[in-house]
Design a protein around this motif. Structure first.
Motif, short mmCIF file in Angstrom:
data_model
loop_
_atom_site.label_atom_id
_atom_site.label_comp_id
_atom_site.label_asym_id
_atom_site.label_seq_id
_atom_site.Cartn_x
_atom_site.Cartn_y
_atom_site.Cartn_z
N ASP A 147 36.25 40.45 31.37
CA ASP A 147 37.43 41.29 31.49
C ASP A 147 37.11 42.63 30.81
N THR A 148 36.71 43.62 31.60
CA THR A 148 36.21 44.86 30.99
C THR A 148 37.34 45.68 30.35
N SER A 149 38.60 45.31 30.65
CA SER A 149 39.70 46.11 30.10
C SER A 149 39.84 45.92 28.58
N VAL A 150 39.23 44.86 28.04
CA VAL A 150 39.29 44.66 26.59
C VAL A 150 37.93 44.79 25.92
N CYS A 151 36.91 45.23 26.69
CA CYS A 151 35.59 45.44 26.09
C CYS A 151 35.66 46.66 25.19
N ILE A 152 35.10 46.54 23.97
CA ILE A 152 35.11 47.66 23.03
C ILE A 152 33.71 48.25 22.87
N GLY A 153 32.74 47.77 23.67
CA GLY A 153 31.40 48.36 23.65
C GLY A 153 30.62 48.07 22.38
N CYS A 154 30.85 46.93 21.74
CA CYS A 154 30.18 46.65 20.47
C CYS A 154 28.75 46.15 20.67
N LYS A 155 28.43 45.69 21.88
CA LYS A 155 27.09 45.19 22.22
C LYS A 155 26.70 43.92 21.47
N ALA A 156 27.69 43.24 20.89
CA ALA A 156 27.38 41.96 20.24
C ALA A 156 26.79 40.99 21.26
N CYS A 157 27.24 41.09 22.53
CA CYS A 157 26.72 40.19 23.58
C CYS A 157 25.23 40.42 23.79
N GLU A 158 24.84 41.72 23.81
CA GLU A 158 23.42 42.02 24.01
C GLU A 158 22.58 41.44 22.88
N VAL A 159 23.08 41.61 21.66
CA VAL A 159 22.33 41.16 20.49
C VAL A 159 22.25 39.63 20.46
N GLU A 167 37.09 38.56 23.36
CA GLU A 167 37.21 37.68 24.52
C GLU A 167 37.17 38.46 25.83
N SER A 168 36.40 39.55 25.82
CA SER A 168 36.13 40.24 27.09
C SER A 168 35.26 39.34 27.94
N ILE A 169 34.32 38.64 27.29
CA ILE A 169 33.46 37.68 27.99
C ILE A 169 34.05 36.29 27.79
N GLN A 170 34.49 35.71 28.87
CA GLN A 170 35.07 34.36 28.80
C GLN A 170 34.19 33.40 29.60
N TYR A 171 33.89 32.27 29.00
CA TYR A 171 33.06 31.26 29.66
C TYR A 171 33.93 30.04 29.95
N GLY A 172 33.71 29.41 31.09
CA GLY A 172 34.47 28.20 31.37
C GLY A 172 34.27 27.73 32.81
N GLU A 173 35.13 26.78 33.21
CA GLU A 173 35.09 26.31 34.60
C GLU A 173 35.53 27.44 35.50
N LEU A 174 34.78 27.66 36.57
CA LEU A 174 35.03 28.84 37.41
C LEU A 174 36.44 28.83 37.99
N ASP A 175 36.92 27.65 38.40
CA ASP A 175 38.27 27.58 38.98
C ASP A 175 39.32 28.06 37.98
N LEU A 206 37.48 45.04 36.73
CA LEU A 206 37.03 46.42 36.57
C LEU A 206 38.23 47.37 36.62
N LEU A 207 38.04 48.56 36.07
CA LEU A 207 39.10 49.57 36.07
C LEU A 207 38.74 50.78 36.92
N ASP A 208 37.70 50.64 37.71
CA ASP A 208 37.34 51.69 38.66
C ASP A 208 36.47 51.04 39.72
N GLU A 209 35.97 51.85 40.65
CA GLU A 209 35.15 51.30 41.72
C GLU A 209 33.85 50.72 41.14
N PRO A 210 33.32 49.66 41.78
CA PRO A 210 32.14 48.98 41.23
C PRO A 210 30.96 49.92 41.00
N GLU A 211 30.74 50.87 41.93
CA GLU A 211 29.55 51.71 41.81
C GLU A 211 29.60 52.61 40.58
#
Lengths: 330, 287
Positions: free
Chosen positions: B18-30, B191-199, B240-245
């Motif tokens: 959910d990119t609307s709550v991403c704060i750009g901390c890059k903890a996911c990358e690390v 919780e911008s990145i949420q993991y779980g059952e796809l449904d 997303l909050l804009d077009e994918p490209e």
């Protein structure tokens, strides 16, 4: 987008990255230049991971070998021993060099036999490995028998089997390129098999024109002319019928290589008309055809790389498709 | 049987980003790098850190050494659309017609497509589909042919130069098998990145989109959640909050192998053409 400024700088102005796609001349009258957005002008798809010259050479050598094996098989039954000999040698040499280029390109060359671990019709490289491996084996057996004079019946049988596989060698590589997300190759999926078939035919014919005396060269001349015709038609379609993606076949290094390829094919075809009378003309025609084959394969490869580097060629065709069929994003 | 070919013994697992709550901390990358022992990345390929000059993005794109990539987009919008955080300012109050900056931040990842081109074109069987319906490379099988690299419509998978083999996100195959969530989702503070059952994730995403629309964020849209798209829907999908490209994502990706039967037919016809031309060349020469 002005071509002089180059696509990258133009799109990297801002994250909005609005660029302008140049329409082909055919469309210019009706369609406004396509606007597109991107992430700092950065590519969306990855560039093909294959090395140059390995993979373009693999395409060229495999095609030349395939056409030569088929010619050799026909020459044997037509009692043209010199043409059969040349075709057999080129089939073995070309396909073994093609295998070497492919193995050299692997990230883990020692694992080349993993290519034959499974057979996957969804993977053109798997299907191709299962064509290339038996082909190169059969062509080699045929050549060894020819050079040593031993086991002649087995050599002939192997050569004929290679001749049957030859046409597949000429065209599977087109599917190999087209079955990617690389815009120039995937959008060109209808034309590439014809182009590669034609290019393989002229390359195979070129090798024969170079090696075979004038009295046996007529079939190679004929095959070269047929291949040249197919090449011209397919290349014209690639250059004009793929919308904005056709640009990648006309401009830049790819455009130069493909233009050179076309000119050399024309020279080869013209000179080949004299090949049954003049050995000099025959050799020159053969050299021109072979050079044309190299230029065409490198040109197609380069067009693919160019199309993957600019997000325009990924975004604009997809946006056009969405405009026709309705949005996939909700 | 699910669309991806697995018997329904285990629900399909995935990511909803959910990119609307991403704060750009890059903890996911690390977190991804640390758990998966992914080497340092730099676009120069030497492992040195690069400063790309693209906002706060110094990763650039997904690749063999970047399995999560946070995109940063700065957009000029009317000042009225920028949230006032009540920060102290200097000078006269803002004029009405002044523009503000809207930040879009998005953590991109392998999409784990229902119809995965990388998996289809892999000649060795190194790429396979797991029981969680994710797509994973087996490093002991990959021979580095590189075919998966141009096959991916999202430009995710890549050959690692000094290693020769192809690498990408495994959706932490080793963690989820033990009931843990993937490292990036575990580390994400918002919780911008949420993991779980796809449904479950798809239902949650639809609700979130409606909520945002009700709040006036009408540009919110889901990307990859539609099972009828060109890749059969993705196991990792996005709000997303804009077009994918704008985020560097293809607007209408299609699995290249969808067109493969037609390509084989064309190549077969062209091969028959070669055979016919060879035979005709000899018949023509005899006369």
């Amino acid at each position: 987008m002005s071509r002089a400024r180059g696509p990258d700088r133009d799109q990297q102005r801002s994250a909005q990255g609005t660029g302008r796609a140049q329409p082909s001349r055919r469309e210019r009258a009706m369609v406004e230049p396509a606007e597109f957005r991107s992430y700092y002008g950065r590519p969306i798809v990855k560039e093909p991971a294959w090395e140059q010259p390995d993979v373009p050479l693999y395409l060229f050598l495999g095609g030349a070998a395939g056409a030569s094996a088929s010619m050799a098989a026909m020459a044997r039954v037509s009692d043209l021993p010199r043409l059969a000999r040349a075709g057999t040698l080129v089939a073995a040499g070309g396909s073994l060099a093609s295998v070497a280029a492919l193995i050299h390109d692997l990230g883990r060359p020692e694992r080349f036999l993993y290519m034959l671990r499974v057979f996957k019709p969804t993977s053109p490289l798997s299907v191709g490995s299962w064509i290339l491996a038996p082909f190169s084996g059969l062509a080699t057996v045929s050549t060894v028998s020819l050079l040593t004079g031993k086991l002649r019946p087995i050599g002939t049988l192997a050569g004929n089997a290679a001749g049957l596989l030859g046409p597949a060698m000429c065209t599977y590589t087109a599917v190999l390129l087209a079955d990617t997300a690389t815009p120039a190759w995937h959008e060109g999926r209808r034309e590439l098999p014809v182009l590669f078939a034609g290019s393989a035919a002229t390359s195979g014919a070129g090798a024969a024109l170079l090696l075979v005396p004038t009295r046996e060269v007529a079939p190679a001349r004929n095959l070269g002319l047929a291949g040249a015709a197919a090449e011209v038609v397919a290349e014209h379609r690639l250059e004009h019928n793929l919308g904005v993606v056709s640009e990648t076949y006309r401009h830049g290094r790819a455009g130069t290589l493909l233009k050179a390829g076309k000119a050399l094919t024309a020279v080869g075809a013209g000179l080949s008309l004299l090949s049954t009378r003049s050995r000099v003309a025959s050799v020159a025609a053969g050299a021109a055809y072979l050079a044309a084959g190299v230029c065409t394969r490198f040109g197609v490869y380069t067009a693919g790389v160019a199309s993957s580097r600019d997000p325009k060629y990924t975004v604009v065709p997809q946006r056009e498709r969405m405009a026709q069929h309705g949005s996939a994003v909700q | 049987m699910s669309e991806s070919g697995y018997a329904d013994t285990q629900p399909r697992m995935g990511f909803f980003t959910d990119t609307s709550v991403c704060i750009g901390c890059k903890a996911c990358e690390v977190a991804c790098k640390e758990w998966n022992l992914v080497p340092a990345s730099g676009s120069s390929g030497d492992g040195e850190m690069d400063l790309l000059g693209l906002s706060y993005d110094n990763t650039g794109d997904l690749g063999s050494n970047s399995w999560r990539h946070v995109a940063f987009i700065e957009q000029q919008v009317p000042a009225s659309r920028v949230d006032n955080l009540g920060m102290p300012t200097i000078g006269a109050p803002d004029q009405q017609d002044e523009t503000g900056v809207r930040w879009l931040m998005s953590s991109d990842v392998c999409k784990h497509c229902t119809h995965a081109a990388c998996l289809d074109v892999c000649p060795t069987g190194a790429l396979f589909r797991t029981e969680f319906d994710t797509v994973v490379v087996q490093p002991d099988i990959c021979n580095g042919c590189g075919y998966c690299v141009p096959a991916c419509p999202y430009g995710v998978i890549e050959k690692r130069e000094d290693d020769g083999r192809a690498f990408k996100c495994t959706l932490c195959y080793d963690r989820i098998g033990d009931g843990l969530e993937p490292a990036c989702a575990k580390a994400c503070p918002t919780e911008s990145i949420q993991y779980g059952e796809l449904d479950v994730l798809r239902l949650r995403a639809a609700e979130r989109k409606q909520e945002l629309h009700a709040d006036g964020v009408t540009e919110a849209r889901l990307y990859g959640e539609n099972p009828d798209d060109g890749v059969g829907g993705t196991g990792a999908f996005f709000l997303l909050l804009d077009e994918p490209e704008v985020y560097g994502l293809p607007p209408d990706p299609v699995v290249t192998t969808r067109d493969l039967p037609g390509m084989w037919r064309r190549a077969g016809a062209a091969a028959l053409g070669v055979a016919a031309a060879v035979v005709a060349s000899f018949v023509g020469a005899r006369r």
